[in-house]
Design a protein around this motif. Sequence first.
Motif, PDB file in Angstrom:
ATOM      1  N   SER A  67     -22.170 -14.309 -20.912  1.00  0.00           N
ATOM      2  CA  SER A  67     -21.270 -13.725 -19.925  1.00  0.00           C
ATOM      3  C   SER A  67     -20.455 -12.556 -20.475  1.00  0.00           C
ATOM      4  O   SER A  67     -19.434 -12.201 -19.890  1.00  0.00           O
ATOM      5  N   ARG A  68     -20.924 -11.968 -21.569  1.00  0.00           N
ATOM      6  CA  ARG A  68     -20.240 -10.785 -22.096  1.00  0.00           C
ATOM      7  C   ARG A  68     -20.328  -9.655 -21.073  1.00  0.00           C
ATOM      8  O   ARG A  68     -21.386  -9.409 -20.494  1.00  0.00           O
ATOM      9  N   PRO A  69     -19.236  -8.931 -20.817  1.00  0.00           N
ATOM     10  CA  PRO A  69     -19.258  -7.867 -19.819  1.00  0.00           C
ATOM     11  C   PRO A  69     -20.273  -6.764 -20.138  1.00  0.00           C
ATOM     12  O   PRO A  69     -20.927  -6.258 -19.221  1.00  0.00           O
ATOM     13  N   ASP A  70     -20.439  -6.403 -21.403  1.00  0.00           N
ATOM     14  CA  ASP A  70     -21.398  -5.342 -21.729  1.00  0.00           C
ATOM     15  C   ASP A  70     -22.828  -5.795 -21.442  1.00  0.00           C
ATOM     16  O   ASP A  70     -23.655  -5.022 -20.951  1.00  0.00           O
ATOM     17  N   ARG A  71     -23.149  -7.063 -21.676  1.00  0.00           N
ATOM     18  CA  ARG A  71     -24.482  -7.578 -21.374  1.00  0.00           C
ATOM     19  C   ARG A  71     -24.724  -7.593 -19.868  1.00  0.00           C
ATOM     20  O   ARG A  71     -25.790  -7.196 -19.392  1.00  0.00           O
ATOM     21  N   ILE A  72     -23.726  -8.052 -19.107  1.00  0.00           N
ATOM     22  CA  ILE A  72     -23.872  -8.089 -17.653  1.00  0.00           C
ATOM     23  C   ILE A  72     -24.015  -6.680 -17.091  1.00  0.00           C
ATOM     24  O   ILE A  72     -24.820  -6.440 -16.189  1.00  0.00           O
ATOM     25  N   GLN A  73     -23.270  -5.717 -17.644  1.00  0.00           N
ATOM     26  CA  GLN A  73     -23.386  -4.330 -17.188  1.00  0.00           C
ATOM     27  C   GLN A  73     -24.777  -3.781 -17.475  1.00  0.00           C
ATOM     28  O   GLN A  73     -25.375  -3.121 -16.622  1.00  0.00           O
ATOM     29  N   ASP A  74     -25.311  -4.059 -18.657  1.00  0.00           N
ATOM     30  CA  ASP A  74     -26.663  -3.601 -18.994  1.00  0.00           C
ATOM     31  C   ASP A  74     -27.701  -4.218 -18.048  1.00  0.00           C
ATOM     32  O   ASP A  74     -28.622  -3.530 -17.588  1.00  0.00           O
ATOM     33  N   LEU A  75     -27.558  -5.503 -17.760  1.00  0.00           N
ATOM     34  CA  LEU A  75     -28.481  -6.155 -16.838  1.00  0.00           C
ATOM     35  C   LEU A  75     -28.371  -5.575 -15.428  1.00  0.00           C
ATOM     36  O   LEU A  75     -29.379  -5.354 -14.756  1.00  0.00           O
ATOM     37  N   ALA A  76     -27.153  -5.316 -14.992  1.00  0.00           N
ATOM     38  CA  ALA A  76     -26.961  -4.745 -13.655  1.00  0.00           C
ATOM     39  C   ALA A  76     -27.576  -3.356 -13.583  1.00  0.00           C
ATOM     40  O   ALA A  76     -28.211  -2.997 -12.588  1.00  0.00           O
ATOM     41  N   ASP A  77     -27.410  -2.564 -14.640  1.00  0.00           N
ATOM     42  CA  ASP A  77     -27.980  -1.217 -14.641  1.00  0.00           C
ATOM     43  C   ASP A  77     -29.499  -1.258 -14.631  1.00  0.00           C
ATOM     44  O   ASP A  77     -30.147  -0.489 -13.917  1.00  0.00           O
TER      45      ASP A  77
END
Length: 127
Positions: A60-70
């Motif tokens: 649930s790290r924000p940078d991981r979630i952002q990469d997945l969303a992108d």
Amino acid sequence: MFLRLMHAAAIAALIGSAGYVYGVKYRTIYAAEQLVKTRHLIGKEKDAINLLRAEHARLSRPDRIQDLADSKLGMQPLALWQIAAVEDLPGAQPKVDSIGRTLETLGLNKDNETPAVVAGGATPAAR
């Protein structure tokens, strides 16, 4: 004769009490082993909980979630023209009672109308 009977009773009581103490001893040892096993299982479950918490924190790290969303969602960045002021938003539409309107058109609600409130604040008497 009486003395021999008393000695036999005392020996029987001694053997009975030794058997009872023997049983209590082994029940206590068994309970202690079960306690150790339970404490060991509790430790294993605490370790599993800590492992799951660490994995959740990693996932649930924000940078991981952002990469997945992108990469997966294909979303575009927010443009300024997409932001609206409160005044530009449409007002709330009046609530429509479609069932009541249908009953009115069919003329079925004449007998079911709610009595009007009279000036005194009380409802009129029933017919």
